[in-house]
Design a protein around this motif. Sequence first.
Motif, mmCIF file in Angstrom:
data_model
loop_
_atom_site.group_PDB
_atom_site.id
_atom_site.type_symbol
_atom_site.label_atom_id
_atom_site.label_comp_id
_atom_site.label_asym_id
_atom_site.label_seq_id
_atom_site.Cartn_x
_atom_site.Cartn_y
_atom_site.Cartn_z
ATOM 1 N N GLY A 1 9.534 -7.795 11.733
ATOM 2 C CA GLY A 1 10.360 -7.973 12.920
ATOM 3 C C GLY A 1 11.397 -9.056 12.674
ATOM 4 N N GLU A 2 11.395 -10.086 13.547
ATOM 5 C CA GLU A 2 12.327 -11.198 13.397
ATOM 6 C C GLU A 2 11.797 -12.302 12.509
ATOM 7 O OE1 GLU A 2 15.438 -11.137 14.705
ATOM 8 O OE2 GLU A 2 14.907 -9.075 15.251
ATOM 9 N N ARG A 3 10.557 -12.146 12.038
ATOM 10 C CA ARG A 3 9.930 -13.203 11.248
ATOM 11 C C ARG A 3 10.095 -12.935 9.762
ATOM 12 N NH1 ARG A 3 4.002 -14.206 13.917
ATOM 13 N NH2 ARG A 3 4.029 -15.972 12.437
ATOM 14 N N THR A 4 10.306 -13.991 9.014
ATOM 15 C CA THR A 4 10.369 -13.905 7.559
ATOM 16 C C THR A 4 9.257 -14.781 6.986
ATOM 17 O OG1 THR A 4 12.755 -13.544 7.559
ATOM 18 C CG2 THR A 4 11.762 -14.307 5.501
ATOM 19 N N LEU A 5 8.381 -14.150 6.196
ATOM 20 C CA LEU A 5 7.258 -14.853 5.574
ATOM 21 C C LEU A 5 7.552 -15.022 4.095
ATOM 22 C CD1 LEU A 5 4.372 -12.744 7.190
ATOM 23 C CD2 LEU A 5 5.660 -14.631 8.203
ATOM 24 N N GLN A 6 7.583 -16.243 3.630
ATOM 25 C CA GLN A 6 7.843 -16.543 2.223
ATOM 26 C C GLN A 6 6.544 -17.033 1.601
ATOM 27 O OE1 GLN A 6 10.995 -16.217 0.678
ATOM 28 N NE2 GLN A 6 9.808 -16.454 -1.199
ATOM 29 N N ALA A 7 6.201 -16.500 0.427
ATOM 30 C CA ALA A 7 4.933 -16.875 -0.200
ATOM 31 C C ALA A 7 5.096 -17.028 -1.705
ATOM 32 C CB ALA A 7 3.873 -15.819 0.094
ATOM 33 N N LYS A 8 4.120 -17.695 -2.311
ATOM 34 C CA LYS A 8 4.086 -17.782 -3.772
ATOM 35 C C LYS A 8 3.662 -16.442 -4.371
ATOM 36 C CE LYS A 8 2.922 -22.691 -3.501
ATOM 37 N NZ LYS A 8 1.860 -23.717 -3.681
ATOM 38 N N ASN A 9 2.791 -15.735 -3.620
ATOM 39 C CA ASN A 9 2.334 -14.414 -4.053
ATOM 40 C C ASN A 9 2.169 -13.509 -2.841
ATOM 41 O OD1 ASN A 9 1.448 -14.511 -7.129
ATOM 42 N ND2 ASN A 9 0.815 -16.457 -6.210
ATOM 43 N N VAL A 10 2.354 -12.208 -3.061
ATOM 44 C CA VAL A 10 2.162 -11.209 -2.009
ATOM 45 C C VAL A 10 1.218 -10.126 -2.535
ATOM 46 C CG1 VAL A 10 3.269 -9.362 -0.670
ATOM 47 C CG2 VAL A 10 4.372 -11.604 -0.870
ATOM 48 N N ILE A 11 0.249 -9.760 -1.704
ATOM 49 C CA ILE A 11 -0.651 -8.651 -2.037
ATOM 50 C C ILE A 11 -0.369 -7.497 -1.093
ATOM 51 C CG2 ILE A 11 -3.039 -7.844 -2.098
ATOM 52 C CD1 ILE A 11 -3.914 -10.647 -2.831
ATOM 53 N N VAL A 12 -0.086 -6.321 -1.655
ATOM 54 C CA VAL A 12 0.099 -5.105 -0.859
ATOM 55 C C VAL A 12 -1.252 -4.399 -0.747
ATOM 56 C CG1 VAL A 12 1.253 -2.866 -0.679
ATOM 57 C CG2 VAL A 12 2.491 -4.854 -1.582
ATOM 58 N N ALA A 13 -1.714 -4.232 0.493
ATOM 59 C CA ALA A 13 -3.011 -3.577 0.746
ATOM 60 C C ALA A 13 -2.845 -2.611 1.914
ATOM 61 C CB ALA A 13 -4.067 -4.628 1.050
ATOM 62 N N THR A 14 -1.847 -1.738 1.799
ATOM 63 C CA THR A 14 -1.448 -0.884 2.921
ATOM 64 C C THR A 14 -2.254 0.398 3.040
ATOM 65 O OG1 THR A 14 0.330 -0.084 1.477
ATOM 66 C CG2 THR A 14 0.908 -1.745 3.113
ATOM 67 N N GLY A 15 -3.164 0.655 2.088
ATOM 68 C CA GLY A 15 -4.071 1.784 2.225
ATOM 69 C C GLY A 15 -3.425 3.141 2.054
ATOM 70 N N ALA A 16 -4.023 4.121 2.733
ATOM 71 C CA ALA A 16 -3.579 5.505 2.585
ATOM 72 C C ALA A 16 -3.845 6.261 3.886
ATOM 73 C CB ALA A 16 -4.311 6.166 1.421
ATOM 74 N N ARG A 17 -3.363 7.485 3.931
ATOM 75 C CA ARG A 17 -3.550 8.336 5.108
ATOM 76 C C ARG A 17 -3.952 9.733 4.634
ATOM 77 N NH1 ARG A 17 1.589 7.782 3.622
ATOM 78 N NH2 ARG A 17 2.913 9.638 3.450
ATOM 79 N N ALA A 18 -4.351 10.557 5.566
ATOM 80 C CA ALA A 18 -4.751 11.921 5.223
ATOM 81 C C ALA A 18 -3.585 12.686 4.621
ATOM 82 C CB ALA A 18 -5.254 12.653 6.466
ATOM 83 N N ARG A 19 -3.857 13.381 3.534
ATOM 84 C CA ARG A 19 -2.837 14.194 2.873
ATOM 85 C C ARG A 19 -2.634 15.490 3.649
ATOM 86 N NH1 ARG A 19 -3.844 17.755 -1.886
ATOM 87 N NH2 ARG A 19 -1.827 18.380 -2.745
ATOM 88 N N GLU A 20 -1.379 15.862 3.793
ATOM 89 C CA GLU A 20 -1.056 17.113 4.471
ATOM 90 C C GLU A 20 -0.196 17.984 3.571
ATOM 91 O OE1 GLU A 20 -0.997 16.814 9.194
ATOM 92 O OE2 GLU A 20 0.671 15.722 8.282
ATOM 93 N N LEU A 21 -0.341 19.278 3.730
ATOM 94 C CA LEU A 21 0.525 20.243 3.065
ATOM 95 C C LEU A 21 1.325 20.973 4.144
ATOM 96 C CD1 LEU A 21 -1.919 21.703 0.378
ATOM 97 C CD2 LEU A 21 -0.138 19.977 0.060
ATOM 98 N N PRO A 22 2.523 21.442 3.817
ATOM 99 C CA PRO A 22 3.383 22.075 4.834
ATOM 100 C C PRO A 22 2.703 23.202 5.602
ATOM 101 C CG PRO A 22 4.622 21.685 2.817
ATOM 102 C CD PRO A 22 3.195 21.351 2.508
ATOM 103 N N HIS A 23 1.849 23.980 4.917
ATOM 104 C CA HIS A 23 1.207 25.117 5.589
ATOM 105 C C HIS A 23 -0.139 24.744 6.208
ATOM 106 C CE1 HIS A 23 -0.787 25.120 1.718
ATOM 107 N NE2 HIS A 23 -1.639 26.034 2.125
#
Length: 456
Positions: free
Chosen positions: A125-147
């Motif tokens: 949003g309007e906040r900026t977080l500055q760090a020495k290190n960043v860990i991405v742990a955003t996970g996953a979601r159910a896979r879908e196919l068009p059909h």
Amino acid sequence: MSEQFDLVIVGSGPGGYVAAIRAAQLGLNTAIVERERLGGICLNWGCIPTKALLRSAEIKHYLDHASVYGLSAGTVGFDLAKVTERSRKVANQLNAGVKGLMKKNKVTVVEGVATLTGATTVKVGERTLQAKNVIVATGARARELPHLKADGERVWTYRHAMVPPAMPTELLVIGSGAIGVEFASFYSDMGAKVTIVEALDRILPVEDAEVSAFVEKALVKQGMIIRTKATVDKLDVKPDGVIATISGEAKAFSHVIVAIGISPNTENLGLEALGVALDRGHIITNEWGQTNVPGLWAIGDVAGAPWLAHKASHEGIVAVEKIAGEPHAHPMDKSNIAGCTYSRPQVASVGLTEAKAKEAGYEVKVGKFPFIGNGKAIALGEAEGFVKTVFDAKTGALLGAHMVGAEVTELIQGYVIARQCEATEAELIQTIFPHPTLSEMMHESVLDAYGRVLHI
């Protein structure tokens, strides 16, 4: 003005929040960013609430078969809304628990959607977080196919299946991994007629072939229809159900669950602009969780298989201890991660299957012990299943363990510890297992591999 931290973690699932706690323990000023609910998918929409649902189905199963135990329960019914409500209450309780843990450990919780504007800069949003290190742990979601797109009414992902608007009568489950088999087991025990469709030649394809065959036989005995080497070519959604075309054959179902895997949550994070290396959407890391971009780390489902909560948690600890310069930090070893399926019957395994061990060039000794040979299993009325162990014939190293039957998801950790401690058959044979317990089967399986089995 940016807010300064030692570590910022994006995502608060079992990888992210555990990493945050360990970081706080090590004195790192830590922030965690979450766009939905603390605890992530596992706690709110996955591991925990599904086990609450399965527990309701398990109790219903026992009530339906009370006469086997000399008991009478009359006509057993259920209120689907209350079953679901209990599951959501469990999730909410644990969500509140994670909030408490963040407060206790003085972790700054930032609510909102994160974007990486630099390797160690996170915009929320309007906040900026500055760090020495960043860990991405955003996970996953159910896979879908068009059909095979879910609509939440007749075609469900796992998330819809946990809060069903109605009880299915004829349910199609597409995919037979752990998620598919668990939901098939739940809805079957609750009274739905279930069909499982799997594109490969057997269900639970990552498990030992004997385990897969046993589970398939058990599920068919329970009334399920299982179609392997088959594909769902089309779903035609109607107001009162779904017509599924399965390998050219049309069949009607009331509802469909699509359980064909997961897709990593790596979109719109800013990874491409930073030059982060990806493999089919997953972030590539080394054994410490480091990406190819200095200061940026990734853990959990977003960093690839196995897609398991306990793997994510341990990866978080590994990464944080490396960041903090802990002298006893250890790299991730994925070979000792157990996999569990909480269906009826349960499945649990660790290490190599017999086939994989042979493919890797090992000469193997294999032991197997059936539940029917165990006094506790017979007393429980749970005499179906087996324990299988695979050893290196030359060194006695435990290469793998594979179990199917009651409570094996609780038993498997004994073999995980054995592998972690590099135990051989000698230590396992010399270990005294308590009687009467299901764990005695673990001992007997080892004995069987070396021609010393006692109770068969």
